[in-house]
Design an enzyme around this catalytic site. Structure first.
Site, PDB file in Angstrom:
ATOM      1  N   ASP A  43     -33.731  30.798 -25.313  1.00  0.00           N
ATOM      2  CA  ASP A  43     -33.969  29.369 -25.164  1.00  0.00           C
ATOM      3  C   ASP A  43     -35.348  29.141 -24.546  1.00  0.00           C
ATOM      4  OD1 ASP A  43     -32.722  26.545 -25.140  1.00  0.00           O
ATOM      5  OD2 ASP A  43     -33.730  26.770 -23.204  1.00  0.00           O
ATOM      6  N   TYR A  48     -42.438  24.937 -20.601  1.00  0.00           N
ATOM      7  CA  TYR A  48     -42.237  26.039 -19.653  1.00  0.00           C
ATOM      8  C   TYR A  48     -43.518  26.866 -19.479  1.00  0.00           C
ATOM      9  CZ  TYR A  48     -37.230  25.040 -20.464  1.00  0.00           C
ATOM     10  OH  TYR A  48     -36.010  24.434 -20.605  1.00  0.00           O
ATOM     11  N   LYS A  77     -38.294  23.332 -27.592  1.00  0.00           N
ATOM     12  CA  LYS A  77     -38.121  21.884 -27.345  1.00  0.00           C
ATOM     13  C   LYS A  77     -39.443  21.135 -27.375  1.00  0.00           C
ATOM     14  CE  LYS A  77     -34.527  23.387 -24.184  1.00  0.00           C
ATOM     15  NZ  LYS A  77     -35.115  24.555 -23.498  1.00  0.00           N
ATOM     16  N   HIS A 110     -36.698  17.308 -25.896  1.00  0.00           N
ATOM     17  CA  HIS A 110     -36.395  17.845 -24.560  1.00  0.00           C
ATOM     18  C   HIS A 110     -35.737  16.817 -23.628  1.00  0.00           C
ATOM     19  CE1 HIS A 110     -37.922  21.236 -21.735  1.00  0.00           C
ATOM     20  NE2 HIS A 110     -36.779  20.756 -21.305  1.00  0.00           N
TER      21      HIS A 110
END
Ligand code: A2P
Length: 317
Positions: A43, A48, A77, A110
């Site tokens: 994931d 990130y 996302k 997201h």
């Protein structure tokens, strides 16, 4: 391991590797170790900041023949800054190029929150764009194009309430296939689970271990610590398992997929081995009594004073 089947017969393994808060410099090694241990579900997310390193690790694993692309389920996302219709495919293109992939198995919106393209994280109300100005249906139209183009085999959302999901289902040409939300014994979201079961939407549980590694600014000094919960500890002792394993097995037994994050080889193995743990009906009943509607990821960062988002309109509760 349990898997969840999609309408084209693709299958998502129930336990995946979460990569939020996995720092550049450590995530590459963690991905190698995870694949070696048998993880087949990763994931990821553009925000990130570690997709390029994950992509490098994936590429090495493919070229060594350790794993084939089609054996993996890879999610990413769309960040809040790319909700405008013409920004979605470029954002997906950047993620694919960072991950060094031709396609994603799953692409998610997201957050149900839109932001100006030039801000990564909002500081002032003007950084935010309201959902009246940039409705989710506009973003979703481009997500549907992503699926049609084959760049994302499946599409879905994250952090959506039942009300927002219901609205999207009513307006979408292609239904959202997944909602990824915070889910654990302190935040069980029974109404969401029932709605998704009824609508055939797969739920993915994030922060299943209580997200103790999240940034300090997002933590309360006196917050309840999931992995130290006495009920979970007792259940873990009964099974000679760890508390984290009980938390993961609980998520799988409720029919959700679950993405515990770790960059530590021992804990990566421990979390994957939770697939072998079966909780009893009594264990499940004891855990269902633990719900306290406690969010660790409260979304306060979107509720900027004077801006269009509040915690009430974010979660619709
Ligand atoms: P680490 O990466 O050092 O293992 P969540 O998935 O709820 O966000 O939780 C992730 C946090 O929990 C990280 O701080 C991670 O640290 C830690 N963690 C992951 N697996 C375990 C485990 N089996 N036991 C205890 N802590 C864990």
């Amino acid at each position: 391991m349990r898997t969840y089947k999609f309408d084209n017969d693709d299958t998502m393994p129930a336990i995946g590797l979460g990569t939020w808060q996995a720092a550049p410099g450590e995530i590459g090694a963690a991905v190698h170790e995870a694949l070696r241990l048998g993880y087949r579900h990763l994931d990821c997310a553009a925000v990130y900041g570690n997709e390029a390193e994950i992509g490098e690790a994936l590429q090495e694993s493919f070229s060594k023949g350790q794993v084939r692309r089609e054996e993996l389920w890879i999610t990413s996302k769309l960040w809040n800054t790319a909700h405008a219709h013409d920004q979605v495919l470029p954002a997906l293109g950047k993620t694919l190029s960072d991950l060094r992939l031709d396609y994603l198995d799953l692409y998610l919106i997201h957050w149900p929150v839109a932001m100006r393209p030039d801000c990564r994280f909002p500081k002032v109300p003007e950084d935010m764009i309201s959902l009246e100005k940039l409705p989710t249906t506009i973003t979703w139209g481009a997500m549907e194009e992503a699926k049609r183009s084959g760049l994302a085999h499946h599409i879905g959302v994250s952090n959506f309430s039942v009300a927002k999901l219901r609205d999207l289902v009513a307006h979408a040409k292609m239904r959202p296939e997944v909602n990824q939300i915070e889910l654990h014994a302190y935040l069980q979201q029974g109404q969401m689970l029932a709605f998704c079961e009824q609508e055939g939407i797969t739920l993915t549980a994030y922060s299943p271990l209580g997200s103790k590694g999240r940034p300090t600014g997002m933590r309360d000094s006196n917050e309840p610590v999931l992995l130290e919960d006495p009920t979970l500890k007792t259940i873990a002792e009964r099974h000679q398992a760890s508390v984290a394993q009980v938390a993961i097995a609980w998520a799988v037994q409720r029919g959700t997929s679950v993405i515990p994050k770790s960059v530590n080889p021992k804990r990566l193995a421990e979390n994957l081995a939770a697939a072998e743990l079966t909780l009893t009906a009594d264990d499940m009943r004891e855990i269902s009594a633990m719900d306290r509607h406690r969010r660790y990821v409260g979304g306060e960062f979107w509720a900027i004073k004077g801006g269009p988002y509040t915690l009430v309109n974010l979660w619709d509760e």
